[in-house]
Design a protein around this motif. Sequence first.
Motif, mmCIF file in Angstrom:
data_model
loop_
_atom_site.group_PDB
_atom_site.id
_atom_site.type_symbol
_atom_site.label_atom_id
_atom_site.label_comp_id
_atom_site.label_asym_id
_atom_site.label_seq_id
_atom_site.Cartn_x
_atom_site.Cartn_y
_atom_site.Cartn_z
ATOM 1 N N ASP A 132 0.831 -1.196 0.000
ATOM 2 C CA ASP A 132 0.000 0.000 0.000
ATOM 3 C C ASP A 132 0.870 1.253 0.000
ATOM 4 O O ASP A 132 0.580 2.220 -0.699
ATOM 5 C CB ASP A 132 -0.932 -0.015 1.215
ATOM 6 C CG ASP A 132 -2.028 1.026 1.130
ATOM 7 O OD1 ASP A 132 -2.742 1.050 0.102
ATOM 8 O OD2 ASP A 132 -2.153 1.815 2.081
ATOM 9 N N TYR A 155 -2.627 -7.786 -3.469
ATOM 10 C CA TYR A 155 -2.841 -6.465 -2.871
ATOM 11 C C TYR A 155 -4.318 -6.076 -2.951
ATOM 12 O O TYR A 155 -4.922 -5.668 -1.951
ATOM 13 C CB TYR A 155 -1.961 -5.424 -3.581
ATOM 14 C CG TYR A 155 -2.276 -4.002 -3.219
ATOM 15 C CD1 TYR A 155 -1.912 -3.480 -1.982
ATOM 16 C CD2 TYR A 155 -2.948 -3.164 -4.110
ATOM 17 C CE1 TYR A 155 -2.204 -2.164 -1.637
ATOM 18 C CE2 TYR A 155 -3.239 -1.849 -3.773
ATOM 19 C CZ TYR A 155 -2.869 -1.354 -2.541
ATOM 20 O OH TYR A 155 -3.164 -0.065 -2.205
ATOM 21 N N LYS A 159 -7.025 -5.542 0.092
ATOM 22 C CA LYS A 159 -7.621 -4.196 0.138
ATOM 23 C C LYS A 159 -9.145 -4.255 0.153
ATOM 24 O O LYS A 159 -9.801 -3.398 0.744
ATOM 25 C CB LYS A 159 -7.137 -3.382 -1.063
ATOM 26 C CG LYS A 159 -7.537 -1.934 -1.034
ATOM 27 C CD LYS A 159 -6.935 -1.184 -2.211
ATOM 28 C CE LYS A 159 -7.309 0.276 -2.176
ATOM 29 N NZ LYS A 159 -6.679 1.020 -3.268
ATOM 30 N N GLN A 165 -11.125 -2.713 4.336
ATOM 31 C CA GLN A 165 -11.724 -1.641 3.537
ATOM 32 C C GLN A 165 -12.358 -0.576 4.441
ATOM 33 O O GLN A 165 -12.188 0.622 4.224
ATOM 34 C CB GLN A 165 -12.762 -2.235 2.595
ATOM 35 C CG GLN A 165 -13.192 -1.325 1.491
ATOM 36 C CD GLN A 165 -14.047 -2.073 0.473
ATOM 37 O OE1 GLN A 165 -14.726 -3.044 0.803
ATOM 38 N NE2 GLN A 165 -14.007 -1.626 -0.756
#
Length: 176
Positions: A132, A155, A159, A165
Amino acid sequence: MPAKFKISYFDIKGRAELPRLVCAAAGKEFDDERITGDKWTAFKPRLYGSNNMENTKCDIIIETVFDLYSAVIKQHLEKDEDIKEELAKKFSTEVLPQFFTYLCKLLKENGGKFLVGSKLTVADMAVFDMLDRLTCNPKMGEGVYKDFAEVKKFYESVKTNANIQKYLERRPASDL
């Protein structure tokens, strides 16, 4: 009301003693959860793997991520611009490709979704955090994955985890 920290660890000093001391020195109150007996059985599956081998793999991955952080910090703190440029080039052309190749190997060996075991672990989150930071870095961005589609897929998968989230949506913006 300020957030209160909670440190959960065995009923010994161990690795939790340093964070306990840091909180104490800073005058920060914290819940000192000392886990014993049956509580450990319920607590253990939360972040690490399902067995000692998976736990060891998580530790290895986390230490590898820390090595990557060290390389980033060394580059960031370098005062000599020529050396800084050399470190940046080495990071982009050697360190990152080696790290991404390692991640691809782990993902392939483990079925493609998680780095260790069959559920999200602290190792997945440590790697996600590094990815990130790379993705959000204006000098790198999504192009960092150009030769590593598996890493980008990993990734994106982490995420979009509902809890991750939710956190990311309320996380304050930061360059570091």
